[in-house]
Design a protein around this motif. Structure first.
Motif, PDB file in Angstrom:
ATOM      1  N   ARG A   1       0.882  -1.112  -0.093  1.00 56.93           N
ATOM      2  CA  ARG A   1      -0.031   0.021   0.055  1.00 56.93           C
ATOM      3  C   ARG A   1       0.890   1.329  -0.111  1.00 56.93           C
ATOM      4  NH1 ARG A   1      -2.846  -3.230   3.872  1.00 56.93           N
ATOM      5  NH2 ARG A   1      -1.951  -1.569   5.628  1.00 56.93           N
ATOM      6  N   HIS A   2       1.948   1.316   0.779  1.00 54.02           N
ATOM      7  CA  HIS A   2       2.850   2.457   1.090  1.00 54.02           C
ATOM      8  C   HIS A   2       3.471   2.598  -0.096  1.00 54.02           C
ATOM      9  CE1 HIS A   2       5.574   5.303   2.738  1.00 54.02           C
ATOM     10  NE2 HIS A   2       6.588   4.489   2.590  1.00 54.02           N
ATOM     11  N   VAL A   3       4.155   1.740  -0.860  1.00 55.13           N
ATOM     12  CA  VAL A   3       4.831   2.318  -1.998  1.00 55.13           C
ATOM     13  C   VAL A   3       4.111   2.212  -3.285  1.00 55.13           C
ATOM     14  CG1 VAL A   3       6.984   0.862  -1.310  1.00 55.13           C
ATOM     15  CG2 VAL A   3       5.593  -0.330  -2.573  1.00 55.13           C
ATOM     16  N   GLY A   4       2.807   1.762  -3.226  1.00 52.71           N
ATOM     17  CA  GLY A   4       1.697   1.980  -4.212  1.00 52.71           C
ATOM     18  C   GLY A   4       1.147   3.587  -4.298  1.00 52.71           C
ATOM     19  N   GLY A   5       1.350   4.101  -3.186  1.00 47.74           N
ATOM     20  CA  GLY A   5       0.953   5.551  -2.772  1.00 47.74           C
ATOM     21  C   GLY A   5      -0.345   5.584  -2.146  1.00 47.74           C
ATOM     22  N   ASP A   6      -0.720   4.623  -1.700  1.00 45.54           N
ATOM     23  CA  ASP A   6      -1.946   4.583  -0.644  1.00 45.54           C
ATOM     24  C   ASP A   6      -1.417   4.673   0.891  1.00 45.54           C
ATOM     25  OD1 ASP A   6      -3.856   4.351  -2.681  1.00 45.54           O
ATOM     26  OD2 ASP A   6      -3.699   2.019  -2.197  1.00 45.54           O
ATOM     27  N   GLN A   7      -2.096   4.902   1.617  1.00 45.43           N
ATOM     28  CA  GLN A   7      -1.695   5.142   3.105  1.00 45.43           C
ATOM     29  C   GLN A   7      -1.196   3.753   3.677  1.00 45.43           C
ATOM     30  OE1 GLN A   7      -4.514   6.901   5.609  1.00 45.43           O
ATOM     31  NE2 GLN A   7      -2.827   7.603   7.150  1.00 45.43           N
ATOM     32  N   GLY A   8      -0.127   3.483   3.821  1.00 45.37           N
ATOM     33  CA  GLY A   8       0.429   2.238   4.292  1.00 45.37           C
ATOM     34  C   GLY A   8      -0.379   1.806   5.559  1.00 45.37           C
ATOM     35  N   LEU A   9      -0.231   2.745   6.598  1.00 48.44           N
ATOM     36  CA  LEU A   9      -0.797   2.469   7.994  1.00 48.44           C
ATOM     37  C   LEU A   9      -1.768   3.144   8.150  1.00 48.44           C
ATOM     38  CD1 LEU A   9      -0.066   0.751  10.600  1.00 48.44           C
ATOM     39  CD2 LEU A   9       1.292   2.568  11.446  1.00 48.44           C
ATOM     40  N   ALA A  10      -3.099   2.754   7.798  1.00 44.22           N
ATOM     41  CA  ALA A  10      -4.340   3.408   7.899  1.00 44.22           C
ATOM     42  C   ALA A  10      -4.692   3.751   9.391  1.00 44.22           C
ATOM     43  CB  ALA A  10      -5.368   2.538   7.558  1.00 44.22           C
ATOM     44  N   PRO A  11      -5.204   4.842   9.576  1.00 40.90           N
ATOM     45  CA  PRO A  11      -5.835   5.227  10.881  1.00 40.90           C
ATOM     46  C   PRO A  11      -6.625   4.348  11.442  1.00 40.90           C
ATOM     47  CG  PRO A  11      -6.470   6.733   9.247  1.00 40.90           C
ATOM     48  CD  PRO A  11      -5.671   5.985   8.761  1.00 40.90           C
ATOM     49  N   ARG A  12      -6.666   4.035  12.742  1.00 40.12           N
ATOM     50  CA  ARG A  12      -7.677   3.190  13.527  1.00 40.12           C
ATOM     51  C   ARG A  12      -8.919   4.089  14.205  1.00 40.12           C
ATOM     52  NH1 ARG A  12      -6.821  -2.241  14.159  1.00 40.12           N
ATOM     53  NH2 ARG A  12      -4.678  -3.178  13.012  1.00 40.12           N
ATOM     54  N   LEU A  13      -9.907   4.074  13.562  1.00 39.82           N
ATOM     55  CA  LEU A  13     -11.084   4.748  14.005  1.00 39.82           C
ATOM     56  C   LEU A  13     -12.020   4.152  14.532  1.00 39.82           C
ATOM     57  CD1 LEU A  13     -11.102   7.030  10.857  1.00 39.82           C
ATOM     58  CD2 LEU A  13      -9.709   7.576  13.098  1.00 39.82           C
TER      59      LEU A  13
END
Length: 179
Positions: free
Chosen positions: A66-78
């Motif tokens: 996800r991270h290297v693909g441009g997405d948020q690697g570590l998504a916030p936990r809500l």
């Protein structure tokens, strides 16, 4: 860490862990050693600790992609209301998730747990080959492991296996530990 150091660490520590666990009898591998941090009635064996590390490695590989693909690697936990979860809430969720994984693999022969781990480790090594040096050095915002870089976290898979082995070895009566 550079890619050579990462691969050496991953291979050396995996071999170290497999040599120790592979020398154990099935009874030694499956005897309850530590208390679960999710379920007061559950106990973790060497085999449970081992398969836990596979789940985390699999999850980290997805995070790296996800991270290297441009997405948020570590998504916030809500929370359901959109507020940020506390560390206690995050850990409770993680402990539940890992306990579920443990349950899915409970009773499988150790060779099968190794096979599952081999598939994930093969994915890790393939991912290491795909990533550029810049990818390995990039930091994942909010990542609390190692130095926060993709490469540092990837190498931490080795430390994770040794850590869990140590907990199971040193704590046959089951004091709780963070996974």
């Amino acid at each position: 860490m550079n890619r050579i150091e990462i691969e050496i660490k991953l291979n050396r520590d995996r071999a170290w862990l497999l040599e120790r666990l592979g020398a154990m009898s099935e009874d030694e591998l499956t005897t309850p050693r530590t208390f679960s941090e999710h379920d007061a009635e559950s106990r973790w064996s060497f085999a449970d600790h081992f398969v836990h590390t596979t789940l985390i490695e699999q999850n980290w590989n997805a995070m790296f992609r996800r991270h290297v693909g441009g997405d948020q690697g570590l998504a916030p936990r809500l929370n359901s209301d959109g507020s940020q979860q506390t560390m206690e809430e995050i850990m409770a969720s993680i402990h539940g998730w890992t306990e579920e994984w443990k349950g899915e693999h409970n009773g499988k022969p150790f060779a099968e747990l190794v096979r599952i781990g081999q598939a994930v480790r093969a994915d890790t090594i393939a991912l290491l080959a795909e990533l550029s040096d810049d990818d390995l050095a990039s930091k994942i915002p909010g990542a609390p492991w190692s130095d926060g870089t993709v490469g540092g976290i990837m190498a931490a898979n080795a430390d994770h296996g040794r850590m869990h082995y140590g907990w199971a070895e040193e704590d046959p009566v089951g004091a709780a530990h963070s996974h």
